[in-house]
Design a protein around this motif. Sequence first.
Motif, PDB file in Angstrom:
ATOM      1  N   ILE A 114       0.873  -1.184   0.000  1.00 51.54           N
ATOM      2  CA  ILE A 114       0.000   0.000   0.000  1.00 51.54           C
ATOM      3  C   ILE A 114       0.904   1.225   0.000  1.00 51.54           C
ATOM      4  CG2 ILE A 114      -1.757   1.315   1.296  1.00 51.54           C
ATOM      5  CD1 ILE A 114      -1.521  -2.368   1.833  1.00 51.54           C
ATOM      6  N   ILE A 115       0.823   1.983  -1.089  1.00 54.02           N
ATOM      7  CA  ILE A 115       1.719   3.131  -1.269  1.00 54.02           C
ATOM      8  C   ILE A 115       0.917   4.426  -1.191  1.00 54.02           C
ATOM      9  CG2 ILE A 115       3.360   4.252  -2.835  1.00 54.02           C
ATOM     10  CD1 ILE A 115       3.874   1.508  -4.125  1.00 54.02           C
ATOM     11  N   ASN A 116       1.365   5.338  -0.366  1.00 53.76           N
ATOM     12  CA  ASN A 116       0.724   6.653  -0.267  1.00 53.76           C
ATOM     13  C   ASN A 116       1.722   7.744  -0.624  1.00 53.76           C
ATOM     14  OD1 ASN A 116      -2.151   6.583   0.757  1.00 53.76           O
ATOM     15  ND2 ASN A 116      -1.156   5.119   2.147  1.00 53.76           N
ATOM     16  N   GLY A 117       1.243   8.682  -1.424  1.00 57.10           N
ATOM     17  CA  GLY A 117       2.131   9.732  -1.922  1.00 57.10           C
ATOM     18  C   GLY A 117       2.129  10.999  -1.096  1.00 57.10           C
ATOM     19  N   VAL A 118       2.479  12.034  -1.780  1.00 57.89           N
ATOM     20  CA  VAL A 118       2.822  13.323  -1.185  1.00 57.89           C
ATOM     21  C   VAL A 118       1.697  13.923  -0.319  1.00 57.89           C
ATOM     22  CG1 VAL A 118       2.167  14.470  -3.373  1.00 57.89           C
ATOM     23  CG2 VAL A 118       3.736  15.606  -1.816  1.00 57.89           C
ATOM     24  N   ASN A 119       2.084  14.367   0.861  1.00 59.16           N
ATOM     25  CA  ASN A 119       1.198  15.032   1.839  1.00 59.16           C
ATOM     26  C   ASN A 119       0.266  14.087   2.599  1.00 59.16           C
ATOM     27  OD1 ASN A 119       2.000  17.801   1.516  1.00 59.16           O
ATOM     28  ND2 ASN A 119       0.997  17.791  -0.475  1.00 59.16           N
ATOM     29  N   LEU A 120       0.278  12.814   2.249  1.00 59.30           N
ATOM     30  CA  LEU A 120      -0.654  11.910   2.936  1.00 59.30           C
ATOM     31  C   LEU A 120      -0.156  11.521   4.337  1.00 59.30           C
ATOM     32  CD1 LEU A 120      -1.953   9.844  -0.100  1.00 59.30           C
ATOM     33  CD2 LEU A 120      -3.168  11.610   1.173  1.00 59.30           C
ATOM     34  N   ASN A 121       1.098  11.838   4.636  1.00 57.66           N
ATOM     35  CA  ASN A 121       1.575  11.688   6.022  1.00 57.66           C
ATOM     36  C   ASN A 121       0.852  12.675   6.951  1.00 57.66           C
ATOM     37  OD1 ASN A 121       3.086  13.625   4.440  1.00 57.66           O
ATOM     38  ND2 ASN A 121       4.347  13.992   6.231  1.00 57.66           N
ATOM     39  N   MET A 122       0.217  13.684   6.364  1.00 59.75           N
ATOM     40  CA  MET A 122      -0.470  14.721   7.157  1.00 59.75           C
ATOM     41  C   MET A 122      -1.962  14.427   7.339  1.00 59.75           C
ATOM     42  SD  MET A 122       1.886  16.693   8.091  1.00 59.75           S
ATOM     43  CE  MET A 122       1.077  18.188   8.676  1.00 59.75           C
ATOM     44  N   LEU A 123      -2.384  13.233   6.921  1.00 62.85           N
ATOM     45  CA  LEU A 123      -3.797  12.888   7.117  1.00 62.85           C
ATOM     46  C   LEU A 123      -4.144  13.005   8.590  1.00 62.85           C
ATOM     47  CD1 LEU A 123      -4.352   9.756   4.841  1.00 62.85           C
ATOM     48  CD2 LEU A 123      -5.328  12.038   4.530  1.00 62.85           C
ATOM     49  N   GLY A 124      -5.340  13.487   8.856  1.00 61.38           N
ATOM     50  CA  GLY A 124      -5.760  13.687  10.256  1.00 61.38           C
ATOM     51  C   GLY A 124      -5.805  15.159  10.585  1.00 61.38           C
ATOM     52  N   THR A 125      -4.789  15.889  10.096  1.00 52.92           N
ATOM     53  CA  THR A 125      -4.773  17.335  10.327  1.00 52.92           C
ATOM     54  C   THR A 125      -4.952  18.108   9.018  1.00 52.92           C
ATOM     55  OG1 THR A 125      -2.369  17.226  10.224  1.00 52.92           O
ATOM     56  CG2 THR A 125      -3.342  17.355  12.411  1.00 52.92           C
ATOM     57  N   ARG A 126      -4.622  17.453   7.918  1.00 56.28           N
ATOM     58  CA  ARG A 126      -4.667  18.128   6.616  1.00 56.28           C
ATOM     59  C   ARG A 126      -6.113  18.204   6.095  1.00 56.28           C
ATOM     60  NH1 ARG A 126      -3.243  15.198   1.005  1.00 56.28           N
ATOM     61  NH2 ARG A 126      -3.503  17.056  -0.262  1.00 56.28           N
ATOM     62  N   GLU A 127      -6.615  19.413   5.873  1.00 53.69           N
ATOM     63  CA  GLU A 127      -7.948  19.626   5.301  1.00 53.69           C
ATOM     64  C   GLU A 127      -8.953  18.537   5.730  1.00 53.69           C
ATOM     65  OE1 GLU A 127      -7.736  21.639   1.189  1.00 53.69           O
ATOM     66  OE2 GLU A 127      -6.082  20.206   1.181  1.00 53.69           O
ATOM     67  N   PRO A 128      -9.249  18.468   7.032  1.00 56.27           N
ATOM     68  CA  PRO A 128     -10.106  17.374   7.519  1.00 56.27           C
ATOM     69  C   PRO A 128     -11.514  17.365   6.917  1.00 56.27           C
ATOM     70  CG  PRO A 128      -9.643  18.962   9.275  1.00 56.27           C
ATOM     71  CD  PRO A 128      -8.765  19.318   8.120  1.00 56.27           C
ATOM     72  N   HIS A 129     -11.953  18.542   6.431  1.00 64.63           N
ATOM     73  CA  HIS A 129     -13.289  18.571   5.806  1.00 64.63           C
ATOM     74  C   HIS A 129     -13.279  17.801   4.475  1.00 64.63           C
ATOM     75  CE1 HIS A 129     -10.917  21.904   4.291  1.00 64.63           C
ATOM     76  NE2 HIS A 129     -11.719  22.006   3.251  1.00 64.63           N
ATOM     77  N   ILE A 130     -12.084  17.583   3.920  1.00 67.53           N
ATOM     78  CA  ILE A 130     -11.990  16.800   2.665  1.00 67.53           C
ATOM     79  C   ILE A 130     -11.513  15.376   2.952  1.00 67.53           C
ATOM     80  CG2 ILE A 130     -10.858  16.611   0.393  1.00 67.53           C
ATOM     81  CD1 ILE A 130     -10.555  19.651   0.397  1.00 67.53           C
ATOM     82  N   TYR A 131     -10.461  15.275   3.782  1.00 68.60           N
ATOM     83  CA  TYR A 131      -9.812  13.969   3.946  1.00 68.60           C
ATOM     84  C   TYR A 131     -10.140  13.267   5.260  1.00 68.60           C
ATOM     85  CZ  TYR A 131      -7.236  15.827  -0.020  1.00 68.60           C
ATOM     86  OH  TYR A 131      -6.913  16.364  -1.243  1.00 68.60           O
ATOM     87  N   GLY A 132     -10.960  13.918   6.116  1.00 70.29           N
ATOM     88  CA  GLY A 132     -11.343  13.287   7.375  1.00 70.29           C
ATOM     89  C   GLY A 132     -10.317  13.529   8.477  1.00 70.29           C
ATOM     90  N   THR A 133     -10.575  12.944   9.631  1.00 69.72           N
ATOM     91  CA  THR A 133      -9.724  13.198  10.800  1.00 69.72           C
ATOM     92  C   THR A 133      -8.850  11.994  11.149  1.00 69.72           C
ATOM     93  OG1 THR A 133     -11.578  12.546  12.181  1.00 69.72           O
ATOM     94  CG2 THR A 133     -11.275  14.916  11.851  1.00 69.72           C
ATOM     95  N   GLU A 134      -8.989  10.928  10.382  1.00 67.22           N
ATOM     96  CA  GLU A 134      -8.179   9.744  10.676  1.00 67.22           C
ATOM     97  C   GLU A 134      -6.782   9.877  10.059  1.00 67.22           C
ATOM     98  OE1 GLU A 134     -10.757   5.913  11.352  1.00 67.22           O
ATOM     99  OE2 GLU A 134     -11.159   6.787   9.374  1.00 67.22           O
ATOM    100  N   THR A 135      -5.822   9.268  10.715  1.00 65.33           N
ATOM    101  CA  THR A 135      -4.424   9.388  10.290  1.00 65.33           C
ATOM    102  C   THR A 135      -4.015   8.192   9.416  1.00 65.33           C
ATOM    103  OG1 THR A 135      -3.591   8.148  12.172  1.00 65.33           O
ATOM    104  CG2 THR A 135      -3.899  10.531  12.495  1.00 65.33           C
ATOM    105  N   LEU A 136      -2.786   8.294   8.903  1.00 66.05           N
ATOM    106  CA  LEU A 136      -2.235   7.193   8.103  1.00 66.05           C
ATOM    107  C   LEU A 136      -2.068   5.935   8.969  1.00 66.05           C
ATOM    108  CD1 LEU A 136      -1.430   7.142   5.131  1.00 66.05           C
ATOM    109  CD2 LEU A 136       0.904   7.663   5.810  1.00 66.05           C
ATOM    110  N   ASP A 137      -1.726   6.140  10.259  1.00 67.10           N
ATOM    111  CA  ASP A 137      -1.615   4.992  11.175  1.00 67.10           C
ATOM    112  C   ASP A 137      -2.974   4.320  11.361  1.00 67.10           C
ATOM    113  OD1 ASP A 137       1.072   5.327  11.534  1.00 67.10           O
ATOM    114  OD2 ASP A 137       0.904   6.355  13.474  1.00 67.10           O
TER     115      ASP A 137
END
Length: 148
Positions: free
Chosen positions: A5-28
């Motif tokens: 499972i490969i995730n690209g650029v900026n996806l390490n910031m999931l959880g805090t990055r634009e949560p209204h678009i990507y949600g509040t859950e993290t990559l972990d």
Amino acid sequence: MHFCIINGVNLNMLGTREPHIYGTETLDDLELMLREHVKDVELTFFQSNIEGEIVNCIHECYHNKIDGIVINPAAFTHYSYAIADAIKGVDIPTIEVHISNIHKREAFRQHSVTASSCIGSISGFGFSGYRLALEHLLYSNRKKDNNK
Ligand code: DQA
């Protein structure tokens, strides 16, 4: 069976990055959810903000005889011919995933240069998209094994 499972650029910031678009859950959280969902299958997770590292990871998948790849190239989706070529070059069944529905967003996001190297793409189902992609890879690999 072994999937990557490969995730690209900026996806390490999931959880805090634009949560209204990507949600509040993290990559972990994503990793935990997928590991719980597919048991007795080996999963390797990789994330990078560097295009070449993703290309190297795809090449490694070839050398390690990985059975399938789930990739969210993130913004690289829209311009990385290098990642598109790498996916084509290794000839491993690969599914592209996007958390958001890229077809409902800005014009530049509506085109993927990487999707045509993949067997299919899933967009707009949040983290479930990764699970659906893995389920398909599992199903098709089991079918292939049964037909041997
Ligand atoms: C994304 C969509 C891309 O357009 C964006 O650059 C991302 C995430 C998604 O998962 O919805 O970083 O790939």
